[in-house]
Design a protein around this motif. Structure first.
Motif, PDB file in Angstrom:
ATOM      1  N   ALA A 213      21.306  55.552  90.156  1.00 44.94           N
ATOM      2  CA  ALA A 213      21.753  56.032  88.846  1.00 44.94           C
ATOM      3  C   ALA A 213      23.053  56.795  88.995  1.00 44.94           C
ATOM      4  N   THR A 214      23.867  56.720  87.952  1.00 43.99           N
ATOM      5  CA  THR A 214      25.084  57.516  87.845  1.00 43.99           C
ATOM      6  C   THR A 214      25.150  58.057  86.424  1.00 43.99           C
ATOM      7  N   ALA A 215      25.374  59.352  86.279  1.00 47.28           N
ATOM      8  CA  ALA A 215      25.438  59.953  84.950  1.00 47.28           C
ATOM      9  C   ALA A 215      26.558  60.983  84.905  1.00 47.28           C
ATOM     10  N   ARG A 216      27.283  60.984  83.795  1.00 53.48           N
ATOM     11  CA  ARG A 216      28.287  62.003  83.511  1.00 53.48           C
ATOM     12  C   ARG A 216      27.963  62.563  82.138  1.00 53.48           C
ATOM     13  N   LEU A 217      27.539  63.821  82.109  1.00 53.38           N
ATOM     14  CA  LEU A 217      26.965  64.392  80.908  1.00 53.38           C
ATOM     15  C   LEU A 217      27.585  65.748  80.602  1.00 53.38           C
ATOM     16  N   VAL A 218      27.641  66.073  79.316  1.00 52.76           N
ATOM     17  CA  VAL A 218      28.122  67.385  78.877  1.00 52.76           C
ATOM     18  C   VAL A 218      27.119  67.941  77.876  1.00 52.76           C
ATOM     19  N   PRO A 219      26.978  69.279  77.816  1.00 53.10           N
ATOM     20  CA  PRO A 219      26.035  69.874  76.860  1.00 53.10           C
ATOM     21  C   PRO A 219      26.552  69.783  75.429  1.00 53.10           C
ATOM     22  N   LEU A 220      25.626  69.628  74.491  1.00 50.12           N
ATOM     23  CA  LEU A 220      25.957  69.626  73.075  1.00 50.12           C
ATOM     24  C   LEU A 220      25.809  71.032  72.514  1.00 50.12           C
ATOM     25  N   PRO A 221      26.609  71.400  71.515  1.00 47.89           N
ATOM     26  CA  PRO A 221      26.534  72.764  70.972  1.00 47.89           C
ATOM     27  C   PRO A 221      25.229  73.046  70.234  1.00 47.89           C
ATOM     28  N   GLU A 222      24.568  72.006  69.721  1.00 48.32           N
ATOM     29  CA  GLU A 222      23.306  72.185  69.025  1.00 48.32           C
ATOM     30  C   GLU A 222      22.474  70.918  69.150  1.00 48.32           C
ATOM     31  N   ARG A 223      21.200  71.018  68.829  1.00 50.57           N
ATOM     32  CA  ARG A 223      20.324  69.869  68.965  1.00 50.57           C
ATOM     33  C   ARG A 223      20.663  68.812  67.912  1.00 50.57           C
ATOM     34  N   PRO A 224      20.746  67.559  68.322  1.00 50.33           N
ATOM     35  CA  PRO A 224      21.122  66.492  67.387  1.00 50.33           C
ATOM     36  C   PRO A 224      20.011  66.211  66.383  1.00 50.33           C
TER      37      PRO A 224
END
Length: 313
Positions: A213-224
């Protein structure tokens, strides 16, 4: 000379007995596509890997391992990445061993969830070591799991299709001693968490049989309020309530007619889960069809493996 011949004869007889035992056990414990009896290949070169492969695939050693009393393990895990897929249950049902059944979700109960995790242990080791556990390594691990229940009792838990770790001793120990952990060895594994919260995760099997697996992720400011999870859950909190509080691993031993239950303690508050956005490519693509991934992060988990018990299958 006579002594040497006697020793040679004894070694030959022992080898023949081991070979016969392996052949006999293979009949009751045949190779499977996933799980503890899936084929095991170490990512090292051919000659280095060969003896390790023999040990890891030995039915006889795993039979002996079943007789070793389980030991409570503890780890202070950091930055657990959950990558999830909502999938047509008909695609995942064949991966569940007899005696277990999928936890189905969605209004019509025709969907199910597959999740893989990537995280770094914090000095994984026996709880009885106390503060000396700090001397132990902290390898990176990945678990690939379905959400299941025991068909007879309704007991819920997760069933591991595969697990992988970055250290060979840990992988062999789990392979031989832990029924519910089909552990493989990662060729290369990395997880980078930057100051702004970006996560780069790479799980590379190399020449081995670990999942990739390869993942590039960033946090979201609030829950979608919408996403790939929306087809199965009314809201984000309901999705988390399904994926997170799974403190039990379930597997089966049909040759003994029993369910194996491994109890773990995580105690993750759902409000600590951080939604993530980004790109993911993984071995899961072969299992989930066109399903889109969605991810979230748990910053810290106090993991404790409590023990292993059995139920009639």
């Amino acid at each position: 000379m006579r002594v040497l011949l006697t020793v040679a004869a004894s070694v030959t007889a022992a080898g023949a007995a081991v070979w016969a035992a392996e052949r006999l056990l293979t009949r009751s414990r045949p190779e499977t596509r996933y799980g503890r009896y899936a084929r095991w290949v170490h990512p090292a070169g051919r000659w280095r890997a060969a003896p390790l492969n023999r040990v890891a695939d030995s039915r006889l050693l795993r039979l002996l391992g079943e007789r070793v009393p389980p030991v409570a393990f503890v780890s202070d895990i950091t930055d657990v990445v959950y990558v999830n897929y909502v999938v047509d249950a008909r695609l995942l049902a064949p991966l569940v061993p007899a005696g277990l059944e999928l936890q189905r979700v969605g209004e019509r109960g025709d969907l199910a969830v597959l999740t893989f995790l990537g995280y770094r242990h914090g000095h994984l080791g026996p709880a009885r070591l106390g503060r000396w556990r700090r001397l132990l390594p902290s390898p990176l691990q990945s678990n690939w799991r379905l959400y299941v229940r025991h068909a007879r009792t309704g007991m819920a838990g997760v069933h591991f299709l595969s697990t992988a770790i970055g250290r060979t001793p840990h992988a062999l120990g789990a392979r031989l001693l832990a029924e519910g952990l089909p552990m493989h060895v990662l060729g290369r594994a990395s997880r980078l968490v930057t100051a702004d919260g970006r996560i780069d995760l790479r799980l590379d099997p190399g020449r081995g049989t670990a999942p990739d697996a390869t993942a590039r992720l960033v946090p979201l400011p609030e829950r979608p309020v919408d996403g790939p999870w929306r087809s199965a859950f009314a809201d984000y909190e309901e999705m988390l309530a399904h994926c997170v509080p799974q403190d039990r691993a379930l597997s089966v031993q049909p040759w003994r007619g029993r369910l194996v239950r491994q109890e773990i303690s995580l105690g993750i508050p759902l409000e600590r889960c951080v939604p993530l956005s980004g790109t993911v490519t993984s071995a899961a693509c072969a299992l989930v069809g066109e399903a889109e991934p969605f991810a979230f992060l748990v910053p810290f988990v106090r993991f404790r493996f409590g023990g292993e018990t059995y139920e009639p299958l």
